[in-house]
Enzyme design. Structure first.
Site, short mmCIF file in Angstrom:
data_model
loop_
_atom_site.label_atom_id
_atom_site.label_comp_id
_atom_site.label_asym_id
_atom_site.label_seq_id
_atom_site.Cartn_x
_atom_site.Cartn_y
_atom_site.Cartn_z
N ARG A 108 0.82 -1.23 0.00
CA ARG A 108 0.00 0.00 0.00
C ARG A 108 0.85 1.27 0.00
NH1 ARG A 108 -3.29 -3.06 3.57
NH2 ARG A 108 -5.06 -3.87 2.40
N LYS A 130 3.24 11.13 -12.23
CA LYS A 130 2.46 10.10 -12.93
C LYS A 130 3.32 8.86 -13.04
CE LYS A 130 -0.29 12.78 -16.22
NZ LYS A 130 -0.47 13.00 -17.66
N GLU A 172 10.70 16.79 -26.04
CA GLU A 172 9.90 17.27 -24.90
C GLU A 172 10.40 18.64 -24.43
OE1 GLU A 172 7.16 16.01 -23.72
OE2 GLU A 172 7.12 13.92 -24.36
N LYS A 214 7.61 22.25 -15.83
CA LYS A 214 6.70 21.14 -15.53
C LYS A 214 6.23 21.25 -14.07
CE LYS A 214 5.48 16.41 -16.17
NZ LYS A 214 5.73 15.12 -16.78
N GLU A 224 -4.29 16.71 -13.37
CA GLU A 224 -4.63 16.99 -14.76
C GLU A 224 -6.12 17.25 -14.99
OE1 GLU A 224 -2.18 14.76 -17.59
OE2 GLU A 224 -3.94 14.72 -18.87
N ARG A 228 -2.78 21.23 -16.58
CA ARG A 228 -1.78 20.18 -16.88
C ARG A 228 -2.01 19.55 -18.24
NH1 ARG A 228 0.89 15.53 -12.91
NH2 ARG A 228 2.26 14.70 -14.50
N ASN A 232 0.09 17.78 -22.73
CA ASN A 232 -0.21 16.73 -23.71
C ASN A 232 -0.07 17.22 -25.14
OD1 ASN A 232 -0.80 14.85 -21.73
ND2 ASN A 232 -2.91 15.58 -21.54
N HIS A 235 0.83 14.94 -27.93
CA HIS A 235 0.75 13.57 -27.42
C HIS A 235 -0.47 12.80 -27.93
CE1 HIS A 235 3.97 14.92 -24.89
NE2 HIS A 235 4.06 13.77 -24.26
N HIS A 239 0.99 9.58 -29.14
CA HIS A 239 0.77 8.27 -28.52
C HIS A 239 0.23 7.26 -29.52
CE1 HIS A 239 0.68 9.63 -24.03
NE2 HIS A 239 1.86 9.16 -24.38
N HIS A 249 9.08 7.41 -27.71
CA HIS A 249 8.06 8.36 -27.23
C HIS A 249 8.29 9.79 -27.78
CE1 HIS A 249 5.19 10.09 -24.39
NE2 HIS A 249 6.09 11.02 -24.14
#
Ligand SMILES: NC(=O)c1ccc[n+]([C@@H]2O[C@H](COP(=O)([O-])OP(=O)(O)OC[C@H]3O[C@@H](n4cnc5c(N)ncnc54)[C@H](O)[C@@H]3O)[C@@H](O)[C@H]2O)c1
Length: 343
Positions: A108, A130, A172, A214, A224, A228, A232, A235, A239, A249
Site C-alpha cells: 500500500r 504520474k 519534450e 513542468k 490533470e 496540466r 499533452n 501527445h 501516442h 516516445h
C-alpha cells in the site's frame, strides 16, 4: 546544482538538477534500500554504485507491464523488505514509471526516489508524479499519481546515451518552449548546436528550465483536471503513432507536435512566419516531422487514448510561440480538420 520542488497531494518531491549520482546517499533516510535499475545503465556505471540489493530490468516499452511488476514484487519479497524499505529507481522513463507504480502499490505504498538517467526522463517522465504500466495496447492505463521523495538529474550520465535518445528528450524540451515560455524557445533556438553537442552548462540549463516549467504546471494541477492538459501537446497523435509504429516516445511526440502546429497554422492561430520559424528549429534539432502512416489506423488508435472523453478529446493547439490553448473536438471533427493539412 539547482533544486525544483513539486508538491503533490500525497508527497512533496525535490528534484536536484546537476547533482551527482555518487551523492545519492545524502537523500535516502533509510539504509534498507532496494534498487530497481536499468540493466544497460548498471553495466556502464556499476563501479560507481554502492548498493547490495539490486533488481536489474531491461528497459523496453513492451516490458513495462504487469508481468514485470509481478517479477519485481517476487524479488522484493525475496529481499524480505518491509514497509520501511526505500525503493530507488535508477534509469530512464521505463524505470521511473515502474518504480513510481511499485512504490505506490507495494504494501500500500513505500517511500521511493529516482536517479534519472535519460534526457527524456530528466525533462519529463520522472517529473510530476504520474506512474504506470501498459496493458493490452493501452499506454500507462494502470497507474497512480504519487510524487517520489526526490529525483536526481545528473547531467554527466547523459553522455553515454545514444544520439536517438538525446533527440527523443529534445522533443519534450522544445514542447515547453512552444506551449509555455517563448523566452525558453528563443534560448533553445540560439543554442541548438550546443544542445546537440551536449554542452554541459547548456544541457543543465535546459533540464532545469524544463523541470521548473513542468513543476509550475503540476503544482497548479497535479491530477490533470485543467492546465496540466497542455503538457499533452503533441501527445494525442504522438501516442497513437508510438503505439501503432513502435517509435520512441519523444520522436512520436515530435511528429504529433508538427500535426498540432500545422492545425494551429491552418486555423490562423500561428502566422506563416512563426510556423516557418518553428519548422526550421525542428530541422536544426533533427526532430522527426512526419511518418507515412495509415490514417484509418491512427484515428482508430486515437480512441485508445486514456484521455478521451466520450467520443472526443481535449486537443492542444498553439495560439502563439509560448502560448497554448485547449480545444474540445469530437473524433469526427478532428479528422475533418486533419484532412485540411497539407504536407
Ligand atoms: N510518467 C510520465 O509522466 C511520463 C512522461 C513521458 C514519458 N513517460 C514514459 O517514459 C518512457 C520512455 O522513457 P525513456 O525515453 O527514458 O526510455 P527508457 O527508460 O527506455 O531508456 C531509453 C534507453 O536508454 C538506456 N539508458 C538509460 N540511461 C542511460 C544512460 N545514462 N546511458 C546509456 N544508456 C542509457 C536504456 O537502457 C534504454 O535502452 C516511456 O515508457 C513513456 O511512456 C512517462
Amino acid at each position: 546544482m539547482k533544486k525544483v520542488e513539486i508538491e503533490g497531494k500525497l508527497n512533496t518531491s525535490i528534484i536536484y538538477v546537476g547533482e551527482k549520482i555518487d551523492n545519492v546517499w545524502k537523500y535516502i533516510k533509510n539504509k534498507n534500500t532496494v534498487v530497481l535499475i536499468d540493466s544497460k545503465f548498471y553495466n556502464i556505471y556499476k563501479k560507481r554504485l554502492n548498493f547490495d540489493k539490486i533488481i536489474k530490468i531491461d528497459s523496453e516499452e513492451r516490458k513495462k507491464n504487469l508481468k514485470t511488476v509481478t517479477r519485481i514484487v517476487k524479488k522484493l519479497i525475496d529481499f524480505q523488505v518491509d514497509r520501511k524499505t526505500f525503493i530507488l529507481g535508477i534509469g530512464g522513463g521505463v524505470i521511473t514509471d515502474l518504480t513510481g507504480f511499485i512504490g505506490s502499490v507495494f504494501m500500500r505504498g513505500v517511500d521511493f526516489g529516482f536517479i534519472t538517467t535519460t534526457l527524456l526522463g530528466q525533462v519529463d517522465a520522472a517529473l510530476g508524479g504520474k506512474n504506470g504500466v501498459n496493458y493490452d495496447g493501452y499506454k500507462n492505463i494502470i497507474g497512480t499519481f504519487n510524487q517520489p521523495d526526490f529525483g536526481i538529474s545528473d547531467i554527466n550520465v547523459l553522455k553515454t546515451l545514444s544520439e536517438e535518445h538525446i533527440i527523443n528528450g529534445i522533443a519534450e524540451v522544445i514542447k515547453y518552449g512552444l506551449i509555455y515560455d517563448s523566452e525558453f524557445f528563443d534560448f533553445i533556438e540560439k543554442n541548438y548546436d550546443e544542445i546537440l553537442e551536449l554542452n554541459k552548462d547548456i544541457i543543465e540549463h535546459i533540464v532545469y528550465k524544463s523541470s521548473k516549467i513542468k513543476a509550475d504546471v503540476v503544482n497548479e494541477d497535479e491530477e490533470e483536471k485543467n492546465i496540466r492538459k497542455i503538457l499533452n501537446f503533441g501527445h494525442t497523435f504522438g501516442h497513437a503513432i508510438e503505439r501503432e509504429y513502435g517509435l520512441l516516445h519523444g520522436k512520436a511526440v515530435s511528429i504529433g507536435m508538427i500535426i498540432s502546429i500545422k492545425l494551429s497554422n491552418k486555423l490562423d492561430y500561428i502566422s506563416e512566419k512563426k510556423y516557418q520559424r518553428i519548422i526550421k528549429l525542428f530541422d536544426l534539432l533533427k526532430l522527426p516531422q512526419s511518418i507515412d502512416f495509415d490514417e484509418e489506423k491512427i484515428f482508430e488508435n486515437l480512441k485508445k487514448d486514456k484521455k478521451k472523453e466520450d467520443d472526443g478529446i481535449k486537443f492542444i493547439l498553439l495560439k502563439d510561440i509560448g502560448k497554448s490553448v485547449i480545444k474540445n473536438y469530437s473524433f469526427d471533427e478532428l479528422r475533418n480538420l486533419y484532412k485540411q493539412i497539407t504536407w
